[in-house]
Design an enzyme around this catalytic site. Structure first.
Site, mmCIF file in Angstrom:
data_model
loop_
_atom_site.group_PDB
_atom_site.id
_atom_site.type_symbol
_atom_site.label_atom_id
_atom_site.label_comp_id
_atom_site.label_asym_id
_atom_site.label_seq_id
_atom_site.Cartn_x
_atom_site.Cartn_y
_atom_site.Cartn_z
ATOM 1 N N ARG A 3 8.797 4.413 -5.194
ATOM 2 C CA ARG A 3 9.949 5.046 -4.554
ATOM 3 C C ARG A 3 10.949 3.949 -4.257
ATOM 4 O O ARG A 3 10.595 2.895 -3.770
ATOM 5 C CB ARG A 3 9.536 5.665 -3.227
ATOM 6 C CG ARG A 3 8.415 6.609 -3.348
ATOM 7 C CD ARG A 3 7.828 6.816 -1.991
ATOM 8 N NE ARG A 3 8.839 7.366 -1.116
ATOM 9 C CZ ARG A 3 8.734 8.557 -0.558
ATOM 10 N NH1 ARG A 3 7.718 9.306 -0.778
ATOM 11 N NH2 ARG A 3 9.668 8.990 0.241
ATOM 12 N N HIS A 272 0.422 1.874 2.714
ATOM 13 C CA HIS A 272 1.139 2.635 3.758
ATOM 14 C C HIS A 272 0.435 2.508 5.101
ATOM 15 O O HIS A 272 0.327 3.475 5.856
ATOM 16 C CB HIS A 272 1.264 4.116 3.357
ATOM 17 C CG HIS A 272 2.228 4.356 2.233
ATOM 18 N ND1 HIS A 272 3.588 4.418 2.424
ATOM 19 C CD2 HIS A 272 2.030 4.543 0.912
ATOM 20 C CE1 HIS A 272 4.186 4.645 1.247
ATOM 21 N NE2 HIS A 272 3.268 4.714 0.322
ATOM 22 N N ASP A 335 -1.395 6.775 -2.342
ATOM 23 C CA ASP A 335 -0.196 6.538 -3.166
ATOM 24 C C ASP A 335 0.323 5.113 -2.950
ATOM 25 O O ASP A 335 0.091 4.497 -1.911
ATOM 26 C CB ASP A 335 0.904 7.550 -2.785
ATOM 27 C CG ASP A 335 1.267 7.465 -1.313
ATOM 28 O OD1 ASP A 335 0.346 7.252 -0.491
ATOM 29 O OD2 ASP A 335 2.460 7.587 -0.980
ATOM 30 N N GLU A 336 1.046 4.631 -3.940
ATOM 31 C CA GLU A 336 1.823 3.400 -3.822
ATOM 32 C C GLU A 336 1.051 2.236 -3.194
ATOM 33 O O GLU A 336 1.587 1.500 -2.368
ATOM 34 C CB GLU A 336 3.107 3.671 -3.012
ATOM 35 C CG GLU A 336 4.023 4.614 -3.744
ATOM 36 C CD GLU A 336 5.248 5.019 -2.942
ATOM 37 O OE1 GLU A 336 6.342 4.981 -3.508
ATOM 38 O OE2 GLU A 336 5.119 5.377 -1.755
ATOM 39 N N ALA A 337 -0.198 2.080 -3.624
ATOM 40 C CA ALA A 337 -1.009 0.966 -3.106
ATOM 41 C C ALA A 337 -0.705 -0.284 -3.931
ATOM 42 O O ALA A 337 -1.593 -0.877 -4.545
ATOM 43 C CB ALA A 337 -2.491 1.336 -3.163
#
Ligand code: ACM
Length: 529
Positions: A3, A272, A335-337
């Protein structure tokens, strides 16, 4: 996929549906219009089957709400009375005796878990369902068949007529969700409950609460108290943040349950997680707690996969959360690790998914989970875009073929935080600009080619909160897109038609006005006024 929060990346008649048996007799519509009733083809989500015809029923001062003695019927009856009493000014008592009026009856029939039948004629309106949830959904349909002023909180002149006919209805998908990010900005219990009320109007049955992220930890955990007291003490932009006490979270769960909405709590891991890492130095591989974070970057934090303390933390948090949550699911993020190696990510997910099962719950993860080993029964939440790589899509498709269920949340369709146009005052655009038609005009059943139809559990519309702080912001981004997602989740594919949908949607505008919901007046929709 990444993102880009700060970097814009803009990517690129009345319908007669035979299979949905939408049949309006030639004489019915003018008669209904003459009496000021709402035609059945204005209901969102479009019911599976409608047959309009016959005399209308007019709610009057002597109308009673007839329940069948079960607690479910009574609970839905009370809810209906609370909607109708302020605007009609009528007493509308609940009763288990008599005839006519508004009847809510549990009974045998091909209703499934959430279906219902609504019949209306001059003597009354009867909603029949196999389960209380079906009665509740039938009540939402009844609301939309009454004039919009029924939604006001003060007495209105009426009359309160419901057109005659029959609606027979049940959902296409069992999972019809919305998500609220309470981490980037914190929202109060009252704000969340208001959102639940809005979701219920459109037969959404799941609210996913994104309870933790880099910017804030929002749920009290007794065994790790600093998560909330310190990790929850700020938000994007540096405001005071906040968190839910256990009692407050349970109040949200109760409020949702009374509207047949299941809460899905998410603890996003292993990325996150800055709020958690800031709260407990021991969760960091180097043993040093980073400062709290109030920006909007992603992908910079990771739990320490090699430390046992990480799994003690995950076990304690998920145990306490499971105990507070009657719903079936715990969402563990994933997500987004970007700061976790792939090998570590797989190790982490292999250890944490069984914890969810140990506490009696089913795993949901963002679709990156399909790059690890999703456990049997897990659901993956797909948040890709048209431009997502073929390789990433293929991984998700393969997981679905191997039995992982999918929740579809394509970001360039149903991320409610995307701006509608360049001029939208709040929201983001990293997945593109998403006007109302774009959010509605796709088919969950064929969206990812190669996915077996049975693997699609349903749809969910996430609302991320980097840019929003108020209930008005929530409403503006949610309406009018959320009802379209609700319709994708509920209505038979055969009813899908933009030209018919935009008329149904236009009819909702006066209802939102009556409810005090501010919305984006998209030029794609022929609003009545
Ligand atoms: C996500 O939008 N990072 C799930």
């Amino acid at each position: 996929m990444t993102r880009h929060h700060r970097t814009p990346r803009i990517l690129g008649t009345l319908l007669l549906v035979a299979t949905a048996a939408l049949t309006l007799g030639a004489g019915d519509r003018p008669a209904a219009a003459a009496r000021g009733t709402t035609p059945f083809d204005r209901v969102v989500p479009a019911p599976a089957s409608v047959q309009q015809g016959g005399a209308p029923y007019e709610i009057s001062r002597s109308t009673r709400i007839r329940v069948d003695g079960t607690s479910g019927s009574r609970q839905v009856g009370e809810y209906l009375a609370q909607v109708l009493r302020p605007s009609t000014g009528y007493p509308l008592p609940l009763t288990t005796t008599g005839t006519g009026g508004i009847r809510l009856a549990l009974g045998d029939g091909p209703f499934g878990a959430e279906g219902y039948r609504l019949t209306s004629d001059s003597r009354g309106v009867t909603i029949t369902a196999g389960r209380p949830a079906g009665l509740f959904h039938g009540v939402q349909t009844l609301r939309q068949l009454l004039p919009p002023a029924v939604e006001r909180k003060t007495a209105q002149p009426g009359p309160w007529a419901v057109a005659g006919g029959t609606v027979t209805d049940s959902p296409r998908y069992a999972y019809r969700g919305a998500m609220l990010d309470v981490s980037r900005h914190f929202f109060t219990v009252a704000q969340v409950e208001r959102y639940i009320d809005e979701l219920a109007l459109y037969k959404i049955n799941t609210l996913h609460l994104h309870l933790s992220d880099d910017q804030g930890w929002r749920i009290a955990v007794d065994s790790w108290p600093r998560l909330a007291s310190y990790g929850g003490s700020t938000q994007v932009g540096g405001g005071p943040g906040g968190f839910y006490t256990k009692a407050q979270y349970q109040e949200i769960v109760r409020h949702a349950a009374a509207r047949y909405v299941e809460i899905v709590p998410e603890i996003d891991m292993p990325g996150h997680t800055n709020a958690a890492l800031a709260s407990y130095a021991g969760l960091n591989c180097n043993g040093v707690a980073p400062p709290l974070y109030t920006g909007t970057n992603v992908g910079f934090s990771s739990l320490c996969v090699s430390k046992q303390e990480t799994y003690d933390f995950a076990d304690d948090v998920l145990r306490e959360l499971a105990a507070l949550t009657p719903g079936r699911y715990l969402h563990i993020g994933g997500d987004e690790a970007h700061s976790t190696s792939h090998a570590d990510y797989v190790t982490f997910m292999d250890r944490v998914q069984p914890i969810v099962a140990r506490y009696g719950k089913t795993v949901i993860g963002w679709h990156q989970l399909t790059g690890a080993h999703p456990v049997k029964g897990a659901l993956a939440q797909y948040w890709g875009l048209d431009s997502t790589s073929a390789q990433e899509k293929a991984q998700v498709v393969q997981a679905a073929r191997n039995g992982t269920g999918l929740i579809l949340s394509p970001a360039d369709r149903v991320y409610l935080d995307m701006k509608y146009t360049e001029d939208t005052p709040v929201g983001q655009d990293w997945a593109g600009l998403v006007e109302v038609r774009r959010s509605y005009d796709w088919d969950p059943g064929t969206y990812l080619p190669g996915v077996p139809a049975s693997a699609v559990a349903g749809v969910e519309a996430p609302l991320w909160s980097e840019t929003i702080t108020t209930a008005a912001d929530i409403d503006y981004l949610t309406f009018p897109r959320l009802p379209g997602v609700a319709e994708l989740g509920w209505s038979p594919a055969a009813t899908h038609d933009w030209d018919a949908y935009r008329l149904r949607l236009a009819a909702q505008g006066p209802r939102w006005d009556a409810l005090g919901i501010g919305y984006y007046r998209s030029p794609q929709v022929p609003w009545a006024s």
